[in-house]
Design a protein around this motif. Structure first.
Motif, mmCIF file in Angstrom:
data_model
loop_
_atom_site.group_PDB
_atom_site.id
_atom_site.type_symbol
_atom_site.label_atom_id
_atom_site.label_comp_id
_atom_site.label_asym_id
_atom_site.label_seq_id
_atom_site.Cartn_x
_atom_site.Cartn_y
_atom_site.Cartn_z
ATOM 1 N N ALA A 1 2.631 4.998 -6.194
ATOM 2 C CA ALA A 1 2.562 3.944 -6.766
ATOM 3 C C ALA A 1 3.335 3.876 -8.089
ATOM 4 O O ALA A 1 3.900 2.812 -8.508
ATOM 5 N N LEU A 2 3.422 4.942 -9.019
ATOM 6 C CA LEU A 2 3.862 5.233 -10.201
ATOM 7 C C LEU A 2 5.547 4.959 -9.961
ATOM 8 O O LEU A 2 6.288 4.217 -10.707
ATOM 9 N N GLN A 3 6.082 5.452 -8.803
ATOM 10 C CA GLN A 3 7.361 5.384 -8.572
ATOM 11 C C GLN A 3 7.955 4.112 -7.987
ATOM 12 O O GLN A 3 8.956 3.535 -8.478
ATOM 13 N N LEU A 4 7.070 3.508 -7.333
ATOM 14 C CA LEU A 4 7.318 2.166 -6.906
ATOM 15 C C LEU A 4 7.240 0.993 -7.803
ATOM 16 O O LEU A 4 7.965 0.073 -7.834
ATOM 17 N N GLU A 5 6.341 1.146 -8.667
ATOM 18 C CA GLU A 5 6.282 0.224 -9.734
ATOM 19 C C GLU A 5 7.411 0.035 -10.778
ATOM 20 O O GLU A 5 8.057 -0.785 -11.054
ATOM 21 N N TYR A 6 7.877 1.520 -10.928
ATOM 22 C CA TYR A 6 9.105 1.539 -11.790
ATOM 23 C C TYR A 6 10.539 1.026 -11.010
ATOM 24 O O TYR A 6 11.063 0.267 -11.775
ATOM 25 N N THR A 7 10.420 1.218 -9.686
ATOM 26 C CA THR A 7 11.614 0.633 -9.049
ATOM 27 C C THR A 7 11.423 -0.807 -8.809
ATOM 28 O O THR A 7 12.632 -1.419 -9.179
ATOM 29 N N TRP A 8 10.448 -1.454 -8.840
ATOM 30 C CA TRP A 8 10.426 -2.906 -9.003
ATOM 31 C C TRP A 8 10.524 -3.574 -10.212
ATOM 32 O O TRP A 8 11.002 -4.563 -10.396
ATOM 33 N N VAL B 1 0.886 -1.268 0.054
ATOM 34 C CA VAL B 1 0.062 0.124 -0.011
ATOM 35 C C VAL B 1 0.941 1.236 -0.080
ATOM 36 O O VAL B 1 1.923 1.110 0.841
ATOM 37 N N VAL B 2 0.472 2.144 -0.764
ATOM 38 C CA VAL B 2 1.323 3.711 -1.078
ATOM 39 C C VAL B 2 0.424 4.734 -0.622
ATOM 40 O O VAL B 2 -0.729 4.656 -0.606
ATOM 41 N N GLY B 3 1.038 5.795 -0.361
ATOM 42 C CA GLY B 3 -0.081 6.828 -0.071
ATOM 43 C C GLY B 3 -0.750 7.627 -1.264
ATOM 44 O O GLY B 3 -1.883 8.273 -1.129
ATOM 45 N N SER B 4 -0.291 7.394 -2.853
ATOM 46 C CA SER B 4 -0.749 8.136 -3.828
ATOM 47 C C SER B 4 -0.522 7.387 -4.798
ATOM 48 O O SER B 4 0.379 6.415 -4.862
ATOM 49 N N GLU B 5 -1.444 7.652 -6.024
ATOM 50 C CA GLU B 5 -1.049 7.196 -7.232
ATOM 51 C C GLU B 5 0.417 7.545 -7.807
ATOM 52 O O GLU B 5 0.860 6.816 -8.450
ATOM 53 N N LEU B 6 0.948 8.765 -7.643
ATOM 54 C CA LEU B 6 2.390 9.152 -7.871
ATOM 55 C C LEU B 6 3.275 8.183 -7.000
ATOM 56 O O LEU B 6 4.292 7.963 -7.788
#
Length: 653
Positions: free
Chosen positions: A78-85, A71-76
């Motif tokens: 989520a975008l950053q974490l998705e790229y990292t993974w 779970v993350v705080g915002s869609e932004l």
């Protein structure tokens, strides 16, 4: 393959907040990473009814054995974490723009005692001036080699510089005039730094100031008859001009932009990007990727921008404008992410008109050419062709390699002008001399399955007749002289595999036609275009080929060629029917005069636009016939619009 129900999480356990999720296989490897505004809604879509999933998603959820989320705080976020993974795990079911190199830049180490010019990649360093990006790297190396003739600052490594200092002899660059050799005191520290400053100013501008100065010096040298110096200055001016000739001016000087374009088919996508800095195209880059996940154009562009800019932590490497063919999914979040990376505003948009839209068309053309070149190289590679034939034999359970494949396709517009095509591929290469066209009329034209039954019946009826003729020859009923005079029998050689464009209904129609002819051992498959599924007779489930399969690529290429051939024939038929509908029923207009009329004007449209006097100029046309034609073509004008309007429907077929 795993059953998704075995690892499906309970609905109440999944949060409804934004987050990022990972699917893992039985070995614990991450095979897919995704993000969602609402995790519960997104994850439930994978498990609600797996049978209704698209082919790629179906394969993914049956390959996985577990799913987890964060779970993350915002869609932004989520975008950053998705790229990292995605960068960390390189999941097999995510589109990954693999590239082991970063952008090359021309770097000048102004923080050094004696600034050095070099080609540099990777993260930027403090106290170093960068110009670029340039791509390919050969372009920047040629540029560096050229400018060192005019601005001969050092380009050697620290080790070579110190060794030359100790030896009291410069390196090769000093001897050939491409380095001022500060290592042996040929130039002072201050003068060397001035050379470096001039190089920085030259690369940051269009070079006109320096070229004008050199032209003045050359004119002065000519005045005092110093032709040797004038010749040297002339060569330096030509060198500087070559630097900027390599980078065409396409936009205003203050334009910094990256322009992306995509060309794609069902299996692969080609991406091209032009890097425009100070209005000049500084570099061009491209990728060809497999479409291993079900991504819309908007999602594809989002993944592309994520991976291209994800590691560019230096603000200067992200331009002020990012121009794309389609705005990405979560446009606002992506724009905010780019803004945070750059530390300043980034304009993310689709160019609609003007010079930037025209340049986007050029980038698009490069993407189309890149995809076409990639496919032609694959089809021309004998190793790939052999692998494709072998994969078809193994995956379809054929008794022998399918060295001759025949593919059939039906084409029509709303049931009119129904035609079919047959294309032949032998040893993985098209054999155009044996392509065939079929006109379909009567009851056989009522639907695609009836048309397919008719075409298969006619093709293999010819095969049986030719086979019977060969048997007569072998039994002595036809002598050798008659056999030589007989036309060659094109249908006597049977295919190893019959491919029909379509799913189970078309396959069943083809099998029924063969069965009615008594042919029981002919392999038949169908290739459904939307999901690239391969259907086998009497099998409720399709055969799913791997995304990078050479066998699937071979089938796709055959099917597309059959479709192209059928469409071409259909257009010819429609054009003829349009002409006949206007001219055939005109009294007194026989075949010869109709031909003369078409030869004189060239098209029905021009005949309709012609005046009565112009019609009288056609050889063999008198006043009465010209008047009749003029009256009839204008009466028929509304009725001939239908075939033209059908063009868009046919293109969507």
């Amino acid at each position: 393959m795993a059953d998704p129900a075995s690892y499906r999480p309970k609905t109440g356990e999944i949060p409804t907040t934004p987050g990022v999720y990972r699917f893992r296989d039985p070995n614990g490897r991450v095979i897919y990473v995704g993000k969602a505004k609402n995790l519960r809604s997104r994850l439930n879509s994978y498990f609600a009814n797996p049978v209704q999933l698209t082919t790629k998603t179906y394969t993914m959820v049956h390959t996985a054995s577990s799913v987890e989320w964060t779970v993350v705080g915002s869609e932004l976020e989520a975008l950053q974490l998705e790229y990292t993974w995605i960068k960390e795990y390189a999941p097999r079911f995510n589109i990954v723009f693999r590239d082991d190199k970063t952008y090359p830049y021309l770097a000048i180490t102004m923080s050094d005692k004696y600034p050095r010019a070099l080609v540099m990649r990777g993260d930027k360093q403090k106290g170093t001036k960068y110009f670029g990006p340039f791509y390919p790297a050969r372009a920047i190396r040629e540029t560096l080699d050229t400018v060192l003739r005019v601005f001969p600052i050092r380009s050697c490594t620290t080790g070579i510089f110190k060794r030359a200092e100790r030896a009291g002899r410069p390196c090769l660059m000093g001897y050939i005039g491409k380095c001022s050799a500060p290592c042996v005191g040929r130039i002072s520290e201050e003068d060397h730094r001035k050379l470096a400053d001039d190089l920085v100013q030259f690369m940051a501008s269009d070079g006109s100031k320096f070229i004008r100065e050199l032209e003045s010096q050359m004119a002065a040298a000519v005045k005092i008859l110093d032709y040797e110096s004038a010749a040297r200055l002339r060569d330096e001016i030509a060198a500087l001009r070559r630097v900027f000739e390599r980078n065409a001016v396409v936009l205003d000087d203050n334009t910094d932009a990256d322009i992306f374009a995509v060309a794609e088919d069902e299996l692969e996508a080609a991406v091209q990007v032009f890097h425009v800095r100070h209005g000049r195209i500084r570099g061009q880059r491209g990728w060809v990727v497999e479409k291993v996940e079900d991504a819309s154009p908007e999602e594809f562009i989002e993944h592309l921008l994520q991976q291209v800019y994800g590691e560019m932590y230096d603000a200067d490497r992200i331009p002020r404008e990012v121009l794309v063919p389609t705005l990405p999914a979560n446009e606002l979040d992506v724009a905010q992410w780019l803004r945070d990376l750059r530390g300043a505003a980034v304009s993310l948009r689709v160019p609609q008109r003007g010079e930037k839209a025209a340049l986007m068309e050029t980038v698009q053309e490069n993407a189309v050419q890149a995809l076409s070149l990639h496919k032609s190289r694959r089809s021309g590679d004998i190793t790939v062709r052999s692998q494709g034939i072998q994969e078809l034999q193994e995956n379809l359970g054929l008794a022998e390699p399918p060295l001759r494949i025949e593919c059939f396709d039906i084409s029509h517009v709303s049931g009119t002008n129904v035609v079919a095509s047959m294309v032949v591929v032998e040893d993985g290469l098209p054999k155009k001399s044996e392509y065939r066209k079929f006109k379909i009329t009567g009851d056989a034209a009522r639907d695609d399955t009836a048309s397919m039954y008719d075409v298969i019946s006619r093709r293999f009826q010819h095969y049986l007749e030719d086979l019977s003729g060969s048997d007569d020859l072998e039994s002595g009923q036809i002598n050798a002289a008659e056999a030589k005079q007989a036309p060659p029998k094109k249908f006597a050689y049977p295919p190893s595999l019959v491919v029909v464009d379509g799913g189970p209904p078309q396959v069943s129609a083809a099998v029924a036609a063969l069965t009615d002819l008594g042919i029981m051992d002919m392999p038949v498959i169908g290739l459904a275009k939307r999901l690239e599924e391969v259907w086998i007779p009497d099998d409720p489930f399709p055969v799913i080929f791997p995304r990078a399969s050479a066998g699937l690529y071979l089938l796709q290429r055959i099917r597309d060629e059959a479709h192209r051939f059928a469409i071409s024939f259909h257009r010819q038929r429609r054009a003829k029917s349009m002409i006949s509908s206007v001219l055939d029923d005109i009294p007194g207009l026989g075949p010869s005069k109709r031909q003369a009329l078409m030869k004189h004007f060239g098209s029905v449209k021009k005949i309709r636009a012609a005046s009565l006097e112009e019609l009288k100029q056609v050889p063999g046309f008198g006043d009465k016939l010209a008047a009749t034609v003029h009256e009839r073509v204008h009466e028929a004008a509304p009725s001939v619009e239908a075939p033209v309007a059908a063009e868009s429907a046919e293109q969507q077929e």
